[in-house]
Design a protein around this motif. Structure first.
Motif, short mmCIF file in Angstrom:
data_model
loop_
_atom_site.label_atom_id
_atom_site.label_comp_id
_atom_site.label_asym_id
_atom_site.label_seq_id
_atom_site.Cartn_x
_atom_site.Cartn_y
_atom_site.Cartn_z
N LYS A 98 0.82 -1.20 0.00
CA LYS A 98 0.00 0.00 0.00
C LYS A 98 0.86 1.25 0.00
N ARG A 99 1.98 1.22 0.77
CA ARG A 99 2.86 2.37 0.84
C ARG A 99 3.53 2.66 -0.50
N SER A 100 3.64 1.64 -1.36
CA SER A 100 4.30 1.88 -2.65
C SER A 100 3.51 2.86 -3.50
N GLY A 101 2.22 3.05 -3.19
CA GLY A 101 1.44 4.08 -3.85
C GLY A 101 0.57 3.55 -4.98
N PRO A 102 -0.37 4.37 -5.41
CA PRO A 102 -1.27 3.98 -6.50
C PRO A 102 -0.57 4.08 -7.84
N ALA A 103 -1.12 3.41 -8.84
CA ALA A 103 -0.59 3.53 -10.19
C ALA A 103 -0.86 4.94 -10.69
N VAL A 104 0.09 5.47 -11.45
CA VAL A 104 -0.05 6.84 -11.95
C VAL A 104 -1.22 6.94 -12.91
N PHE A 137 1.01 15.66 -12.95
CA PHE A 137 2.01 14.60 -12.74
C PHE A 137 1.89 13.54 -13.84
N ARG A 138 0.67 13.23 -14.23
CA ARG A 138 0.48 12.28 -15.33
C ARG A 138 1.05 12.83 -16.63
N ARG A 142 3.79 10.91 -18.78
CA ARG A 142 3.55 10.56 -20.18
C ARG A 142 4.57 11.24 -21.10
N SER A 143 4.93 12.46 -20.79
CA SER A 143 5.94 13.16 -21.58
C SER A 143 7.27 12.41 -21.55
N ALA A 144 7.63 11.91 -20.36
CA ALA A 144 8.88 11.14 -20.24
C ALA A 144 8.81 9.85 -21.05
N GLU A 145 7.64 9.25 -21.11
CA GLU A 145 7.47 8.04 -21.93
C GLU A 145 7.57 8.37 -23.41
N GLU A 146 6.95 9.47 -23.81
CA GLU A 146 6.99 9.88 -25.22
C GLU A 146 8.40 10.23 -25.66
#
Length: 226
Positions: A98-104, A137-138, A142-146
């Protein structure tokens, strides 16, 4: 007259009549598995010690007991240890996940970075700062992925994004870490976003957009904006 021996199922590979040393070794091997070692709280270690001491005393008493009954007692004792281990370790592992956080991104989301920026600005215009910060943040992710700074990996958490981006943009490590933390806080309702939070996230987005990543892989495949 031959004594009746209870036909009791035993674990594969476990001696039918293990001595004290074999029994201790079997339990130590079980408790040395990674799932137990990852927990590592001092309380858990103390509990293990108490359980092993108790089991050692039990094994000492089994010496003078009928072989069939001794096997039963050994199986029951070992089962108790395993059950207690699972009950103690599982909540800790669940808390860690749970501490690892939600998916972006949501599983069905395939929007571009510009689309996420538009959603962020629209939310900000309506003073919905939580949504605005989340979408910004998304957009950064996404920009980093692109730009091939990040590979396309569904289910990636904010913390994982931050770890990768900090390696590629070391000059902005503090802001990247801060934004990932705020993303998780907003998602869990721990602390709502503010207008200044959003302004800072926008500034970070712009800085990352005009900065060249330090990753050799990303640099080699960099696509400069037209």
């Amino acid at each position: 007259m031959q004594k009746n021996v209870i036909d009791w199922p035993v674990w594969a590979g476990v001696p039918v009549q293990p001595d004290d040393e074999e029994a201790r070794q079997l339990l130590q091997e079980e408790l040395s598995k990674p799932v137990y070692q990852e927990a590592e709280p001092s309380l858990l270690e103390r509990i293990w010690t108490e359980i092993l001491n108790w089991l050692g005393e039990l094994l000492g008493q089994i010496r003078g007991v009928d072989a069939g009954l001794g096997t039963i007692l050994l199986a029951v004792g070992a089962a108790v240890v395993i059950v207690i281990a699972v009950l103690l370790v599982r909540p800790r592992l669940n808390a860690r996940r749970k501490r690892s956080g939600p998916a972006v991104f949501e599983q069905t989301s395939r929007l571009s970075a510009e689309a996420h920026r538009a959603l962020a600005d629209e939310a900000a215009a309506g003073s919905n700062w939580d949504e605005a910060l989340t979408e910004r943040f998304r957009a950064i992710t996404r920009s980093a992925e692109e730009r091939l700074v990040l590979d396309d990996q569904p289910g990636r958490t904010a913390g994982e994004v931050a770890d990768r981006l900090q390696g590629a943009f070391s000059a902005f490590e503090t802001d990247i870490s801060w934004l990932a933390l705020r993303f998780n806080e907003v998602h869990y309702g721990a602390r709502p976003a503010t207008p200044s939070d959003y302004e800072r996230s926008v500034a970070l987005d712009r800085n990352l957009t005009v900065s060249q990543p330090q990753s050799a892989r990303a640099t080699a495949q960099w696509a400069a904006p037209v």
